[in-house]
Design a protein around this motif. Sequence first.
Motif, PDB file in Angstrom:
ATOM      1  N   SER A 119       0.849  -1.335  -0.137  1.00  0.00           N
ATOM      2  CA  SER A 119      -0.122   0.062  -0.089  1.00  0.00           C
ATOM      3  C   SER A 119       0.835   1.220  -0.193  1.00  0.00           C
ATOM      4  N   GLN A 120       1.822   1.227   0.578  1.00  0.00           N
ATOM      5  CA  GLN A 120       2.990   2.281   0.753  1.00  0.00           C
ATOM      6  C   GLN A 120       3.451   2.517  -0.795  1.00  0.00           C
ATOM      7  N   ASP A 121       3.860   1.413  -1.390  1.00  0.00           N
ATOM      8  CA  ASP A 121       4.300   1.537  -2.701  1.00  0.00           C
ATOM      9  C   ASP A 121       3.378   2.335  -3.760  1.00  0.00           C
ATOM     10  N   VAL A 122       2.129   1.928  -3.500  1.00  0.00           N
ATOM     11  CA  VAL A 122       0.958   2.445  -4.453  1.00  0.00           C
ATOM     12  C   VAL A 122       0.821   4.039  -4.097  1.00  0.00           C
ATOM     13  N   LYS A 123       0.833   4.365  -2.945  1.00  0.00           N
ATOM     14  CA  LYS A 123       0.906   5.640  -2.363  1.00  0.00           C
ATOM     15  C   LYS A 123       1.760   6.566  -3.143  1.00  0.00           C
ATOM     16  N   PHE A 124       3.172   6.081  -3.110  1.00  0.00           N
ATOM     17  CA  PHE A 124       4.186   6.850  -3.651  1.00  0.00           C
ATOM     18  C   PHE A 124       4.043   6.712  -4.973  1.00  0.00           C
ATOM     19  N   LEU A 125       3.588   5.796  -5.618  1.00  0.00           N
ATOM     20  CA  LEU A 125       3.775   5.800  -7.272  1.00  0.00           C
ATOM     21  C   LEU A 125       2.522   6.432  -7.832  1.00  0.00           C
ATOM     22  N   ASN A 126       1.518   6.449  -6.954  1.00  0.00           N
ATOM     23  CA  ASN A 126       0.238   7.445  -7.650  1.00  0.00           C
ATOM     24  C   ASN A 126       0.101   8.645  -7.137  1.00  0.00           C
ATOM     25  N   PHE A 127       1.305   8.986  -6.283  1.00  0.00           N
ATOM     26  CA  PHE A 127       1.412  10.503  -5.961  1.00  0.00           C
ATOM     27  C   PHE A 127       0.359  10.921  -5.074  1.00  0.00           C
ATOM     28  N   ARG A 128       0.465  10.078  -4.064  1.00  0.00           N
ATOM     29  CA  ARG A 128      -0.343  10.786  -2.749  1.00  0.00           C
ATOM     30  C   ARG A 128       0.548  10.573  -1.494  1.00  0.00           C
ATOM     31  N   SER A 129       1.828  10.408  -1.581  1.00  0.00           N
ATOM     32  CA  SER A 129       2.734  10.425  -0.371  1.00  0.00           C
ATOM     33  C   SER A 129       2.638  11.550   0.351  1.00  0.00           C
ATOM     34  N   GLY A 130       2.604  12.740  -0.138  1.00  0.00           N
ATOM     35  CA  GLY A 130       2.884  14.039   0.818  1.00  0.00           C
ATOM     36  C   GLY A 130       4.243  14.582   0.480  1.00  0.00           C
ATOM     37  N   TYR A 131       4.944  13.880  -0.406  1.00  0.00           N
ATOM     38  CA  TYR A 131       6.701  14.661  -0.538  1.00  0.00           C
ATOM     39  C   TYR A 131       6.455  15.078  -1.941  1.00  0.00           C
ATOM     40  N   THR A 132       5.869  16.452  -1.735  1.00  0.00           N
ATOM     41  CA  THR A 132       5.729  17.173  -2.905  1.00  0.00           C
ATOM     42  C   THR A 132       6.464  18.486  -3.027  1.00  0.00           C
ATOM     43  N   ASN A 133       7.668  18.584  -2.321  1.00  0.00           N
ATOM     44  CA  ASN A 133       8.597  19.707  -2.239  1.00  0.00           C
ATOM     45  C   ASN A 133       9.649  19.791  -3.240  1.00  0.00           C
ATOM     46  N   PHE A 134       9.645  18.805  -4.011  1.00  0.00           N
ATOM     47  CA  PHE A 134      10.807  18.395  -4.900  1.00  0.00           C
ATOM     48  C   PHE A 134      10.863  19.555  -6.099  1.00  0.00           C
ATOM     49  N   SER A 135      11.966  20.066  -6.292  1.00  0.00           N
ATOM     50  CA  SER A 135      12.336  20.842  -7.391  1.00  0.00           C
ATOM     51  C   SER A 135      13.269  20.073  -8.478  1.00  0.00           C
ATOM     52  N   VAL A 136      14.434  20.177  -8.477  1.00  0.00           N
ATOM     53  CA  VAL A 136      15.156  19.387  -9.435  1.00  0.00           C
ATOM     54  C   VAL A 136      16.619  19.084  -8.656  1.00  0.00           C
ATOM     55  N   CYS A 137      17.479  17.980  -8.937  1.00  0.00           N
ATOM     56  CA  CYS A 137      18.735  18.009  -8.289  1.00  0.00           C
ATOM     57  C   CYS A 137      19.769  19.048  -8.465  1.00  0.00           C
ATOM     58  N   GLY A 138      19.192  19.932  -9.383  1.00  0.00           N
ATOM     59  CA  GLY A 138      20.354  20.997  -9.712  1.00  0.00           C
ATOM     60  C   GLY A 138      21.561  20.726 -10.426  1.00  0.00           C
ATOM     61  N   SER A 139      22.540  21.567 -10.602  1.00  0.00           N
ATOM     62  CA  SER A 139      23.912  21.485 -11.005  1.00  0.00           C
ATOM     63  C   SER A 139      24.543  20.477 -10.437  1.00  0.00           C
ATOM     64  N   THR A 140      24.243  19.141 -10.498  1.00  0.00           N
ATOM     65  CA  THR A 140      24.933  18.324  -9.521  1.00  0.00           C
ATOM     66  C   THR A 140      26.114  17.627 -10.048  1.00  0.00           C
ATOM     67  N   PRO A 141      27.053  17.244  -8.926  1.00  0.00           N
ATOM     68  CA  PRO A 141      28.309  16.393  -9.525  1.00  0.00           C
ATOM     69  C   PRO A 141      28.031  15.169  -9.857  1.00  0.00           C
ATOM     70  N   ALA A 142      28.796  14.710 -10.934  1.00  0.00           N
ATOM     71  CA  ALA A 142      28.648  13.312 -11.490  1.00  0.00           C
ATOM     72  C   ALA A 142      28.301  12.044 -10.588  1.00  0.00           C
ATOM     73  N   ASP A 143      28.791  12.274  -9.174  1.00  0.00           N
ATOM     74  CA  ASP A 143      28.559  11.131  -8.326  1.00  0.00           C
ATOM     75  C   ASP A 143      27.604  11.506  -7.332  1.00  0.00           C
ATOM     76  N   MET A 144      26.715  12.456  -7.593  1.00  0.00           N
ATOM     77  CA  MET A 144      25.767  12.666  -6.636  1.00  0.00           C
ATOM     78  C   MET A 144      24.758  11.493  -6.511  1.00  0.00           C
ATOM     79  N   THR A 145      24.140  11.053  -5.400  1.00  0.00           N
ATOM     80  CA  THR A 145      23.461   9.793  -5.613  1.00  0.00           C
ATOM     81  C   THR A 145      21.992  10.241  -5.197  1.00  0.00           C
ATOM     82  N   VAL A 146      21.075   9.186  -5.514  1.00  0.00           N
ATOM     83  CA  VAL A 146      19.529   9.510  -5.558  1.00  0.00           C
ATOM     84  C   VAL A 146      19.391   9.987  -3.993  1.00  0.00           C
ATOM     85  N   SER A 147      19.666   9.598  -2.866  1.00  0.00           N
ATOM     86  CA  SER A 147      19.471  10.019  -1.639  1.00  0.00           C
ATOM     87  C   SER A 147      19.976  11.625  -1.486  1.00  0.00           C
ATOM     88  N   GLU A 148      21.159  11.832  -2.083  1.00  0.00           N
ATOM     89  CA  GLU A 148      21.730  13.080  -1.653  1.00  0.00           C
ATOM     90  C   GLU A 148      20.967  14.139  -2.631  1.00  0.00           C
TER      91      GLU A 148
END
Length: 349
Positions: A119-148
Amino acid sequence: MNTATTLRIRRPLALAILVTLSGCGGGGGGGGGGGSSDGTPTLAQRIAAAQSVAQTSADCQQIRPFYWEIGDASGKLVSGSFAGPLLTIDADTVLPIASASKWIYGSYVVQSQAGVLSSQDVKFLNFRSGYTNFSVCGSTPADMTVSECLEREGRDGGTNGEYVPENDGFFVYSGGHMQKHASMNPTLADLDAAGLATEMRRVLGTDIAMSYSGPQLAGGVETSASDYALFLRKILGGTLSYERAALGTHPVCTDPDTCPQEAKFTPSPTGEQWHYSIGHWVEDDPKVGDGAFSSPGAFGFYPWIDASKSWYGVVARVSLVSDSDVSVAVDSVRCGREIRAAWLKPNTQ
């Protein structure tokens, strides 16, 4: 005649994107097709109708230059390329596909988990999770990770990974849902852009060429129409069988005007009531929808599978000069679905 030019395109808040442009695009393909006593269109009728719309529709003329194709599980059946004043896009032109990346990540999750979603997967993947402040990763170094990437500044201050409690349970179209979801996966959390592409291909098919401009799940993929079409054919043909079964599942209402108790923000066409499934749209507006599954991107890349899961299509273009990313995507949708309608019902054109 065949010339090749490399163009580096820049836009605010985005990485430099390498786009390979090939001159003198080609025309359509396909072959004959036998008719049916029940009135089923022949392949030749479908091809002629789709080519006519792609060539003459006002909605398609305004998005040139673009490449398009339609096919089935066995391969491409028809395609075309319309040049613009500065460039031509063909099947192998590598483009930033923006939100068409979402379908790739949704399919990765479905396939890697053998179709079993919590149910958690579904909530994240149909965009109801509440994590909605994302912009972009920005000018990132080549080794920036998903979590970073989640630690970067978000849309309204704070960070990309900031939880917005008042949005929890509501559909809010944002890359933050997928970025946070991926960060909770030990396989993905510490991957950089190159590692992310390798992992997606491991699950979806090493024969699909793709890369990431940054470790951004919902919008970072760069690929060609031919490679995305290969991904769609794998869904139709059952190689990605769990994703085929998942198409259209767990749909949620996305239009705040229609269901304000369920949705707060959607980039779908104004006045149309689409639903959102597992990383892809369901174009099921009661007036103009045909039930197709799709994932339009902000720069104009528009892939789809029809409601019967028999045909796929791609409109490939890149537009970085509009004042509205939403309008660029919607313009491609309007052209693409006219071509699709001609293909599905050529006798009505």
